[in-house]
Design a protein around this motif. Sequence first.
Motif, short mmCIF file in Angstrom:
data_model
loop_
_atom_site.label_atom_id
_atom_site.label_comp_id
_atom_site.label_asym_id
_atom_site.label_seq_id
_atom_site.Cartn_x
_atom_site.Cartn_y
_atom_site.Cartn_z
N ARG A 137 -1.88 3.14 -3.48
CA ARG A 137 -2.92 2.42 -3.21
C ARG A 137 -4.35 3.27 -3.44
N GLY A 138 -5.45 2.37 -3.48
CA GLY A 138 -7.00 3.33 -4.51
C GLY A 138 -6.66 2.76 -5.57
N ALA A 139 -7.62 2.57 -6.02
CA ALA A 139 -8.58 1.34 -7.10
C ALA A 139 -7.84 2.01 -8.33
N MET A 174 1.00 -1.34 0.28
CA MET A 174 -0.32 -0.49 -0.19
C MET A 174 0.93 1.31 -0.31
N ALA A 191 -14.90 3.90 -4.53
CA ALA A 191 -15.32 2.04 -5.13
C ALA A 191 -14.38 1.41 -5.80
N ASP A 192 -14.45 0.38 -5.33
CA ASP A 192 -13.18 -1.01 -5.77
C ASP A 192 -13.60 -1.46 -6.67
N PHE A 249 -12.60 -4.03 2.68
CA PHE A 249 -13.81 -3.61 1.98
C PHE A 249 -14.35 -4.25 2.63
N GLN A 260 -6.59 6.11 5.72
CA GLN A 260 -6.24 7.08 4.73
C GLN A 260 -6.63 8.88 4.94
N ALA A 262 -5.71 8.90 -4.81
CA ALA A 262 -5.51 7.85 -5.43
C ALA A 262 -6.11 6.86 -6.24
N THR A 288 -11.22 10.74 -7.29
CA THR A 288 -13.32 10.33 -8.11
C THR A 288 -14.21 11.14 -6.55
N ARG A 342 -3.35 -7.29 -4.96
CA ARG A 342 -4.79 -7.56 -3.66
C ARG A 342 -6.19 -7.56 -4.88
N CYS A 363 -12.62 7.65 4.01
CA CYS A 363 -11.30 6.46 2.87
C CYS A 363 -10.48 7.96 2.79
N ASN A 380 -16.18 -0.89 -1.38
CA ASN A 380 -15.44 -0.26 -0.25
C ASN A 380 -14.77 0.15 0.40
N LYS A 381 -13.99 0.80 0.18
CA LYS A 381 -12.99 0.62 2.60
C LYS A 381 -14.25 0.32 2.83
N ALA A 383 -10.52 9.18 -1.65
CA ALA A 383 -11.09 8.87 -3.20
C ALA A 383 -10.38 10.10 -3.93
O1 MRU Z 1 -7.15 0.34 0.79
P1 MRU Z 1 -7.04 1.21 -0.15
O2 MRU Z 1 -6.57 2.59 0.41
O3 MRU Z 1 -6.89 1.30 -1.56
O4 MRU Z 1 -8.30 1.45 -0.24
C1 MRU Z 1 -9.65 2.76 -1.25
C2 MRU Z 1 -10.40 2.88 -1.15
O5 MRU Z 1 -11.14 1.99 -0.50
C3 MRU Z 1 -11.16 3.23 -2.19
O6 MRU Z 1 -11.96 4.94 -1.38
C4 MRU Z 1 -11.59 3.25 -3.24
O7 MRU Z 1 -9.77 2.61 -3.84
C5 MRU Z 1 -11.95 4.47 -4.07
S1 MRU Z 1 -10.52 5.46 -5.57
C6 MRU Z 1 -10.85 6.33 -6.14
#
Ligand code: MRU
Length: 370
Positions: free
Chosen positions: A81-83, A78, A260-261, A338, A220, A187, A193, A115, A181, A271-272, A183
């Motif tokens: 991180r962030g999708a 991480m 969202a992931d 998540f 985060q 991320a 987002t 991941r 979290c 999501n987180k 976003a």
């Molecule tokens: O574990 P992470 O920090 O990668 O999780 C990130 C999240 O859950 C974010 O809300 C998600 O990836 C949206 S990113 C624009």
Amino acid sequence: MSRSPSQPPLSSPSLSSLAAPPLTSGSIQLDDPRLLSPLRWDAVHSELQLIDQLKLPHEEIWHTYGEHLGVAEAIRTMIVRGAPAIGIAAAYGVALGALRGAPLSDVIATLRATRPTAKNLFWALSRMQSAAEQARVDGRPLFEALLQEAQAIHRQDIEMCLRIGEFGAPLLPAGTVLTHCNAGGLATGGYGTAIGVIRSALSQGTMLRVFADETRPYLQGARLTAYEFVRLGVPVTLLTEGMAGFLMARGEIQSVIVGADRIAANGDVANKIGTYTLAVLAQTHGIPMYVAAPRSTLDLDLASGREIPIEERSPDEVLSIGSLRIAPRGASARHPAFDVTPATLVTAIITDVGVARPPYHDSLARLVRG
Ligand code: MRU
């Protein structure tokens, strides 16, 4: 709308750096100073640089990666991180694998195993696989073609986030918006987002106050979301997750927006961890719950959120904060990273091609078909 003495003022564009001049979709440069990108390509040394998101906000340290194994480790731990950012980093990782002459299937398998939840990772790797196949057909040098594709994925993510901002900004009511979290730019490719929607709403003149959940266990929200808003010159107030219900009941929160992931065909949203709890609270208090995500997060092959793989991380990350142990030896912990928010609790899903409303099975499919 009442304002308690402890609340910061509502933000207007004139108070922040957002005013000068606001970012809009169109041709965007990856190094635009109005972006907060967690990754950059060093063309001189053919290396990827990642800002260490475990060290922010106290230290701004950039690490350098010359091969894909390091990039995979940075995703797993991480540092990045962030999708969307995970997907972009992995794309550059594939290019680096090609540069070092590693077998492409091994490179992609290694990056895929980092991941499990963010769809963007698998979406980006599948694009890189297709780009490699096309390069072979065209007789193009593999590294050159893959680097170009990784940069296209990076640039397109910023474009998509800017369009999400344009679609989402009119939805946010004036008042306080709560986000969970991170976003934001960090991320993603650099704009964000959910935070991108807040940025765009502020740029358009919506009077907003921002609450950010601290987001245990990685913090985060406390570390990264607060850092982004401070850098943008937008007042931000930090909450612990347990505070949201109380403040909603007091009328101190007017909307919730998260990233969202992975989003399934029926509109269920991974999501987180903690997002589901917020969605239940938002519905109980009659507050809109918005989800903002690019098309790269949609997984319309999955019928519902039950099919979304949910990452379980080490319990040690819950038992400690960084290197500081907070629970007694002998205590155990769970760490699902998540959760899945059922579509019935989501007011709208804001994408780069428009806003989907329930029933999501139809609206998401229509948006993706164009
Ligand atoms: O574990 P992470 O920090 O990668 O999780 C990130 C999240 O859950 C974010 O809300 C998600 O990836 C949206 S990113 C624009």
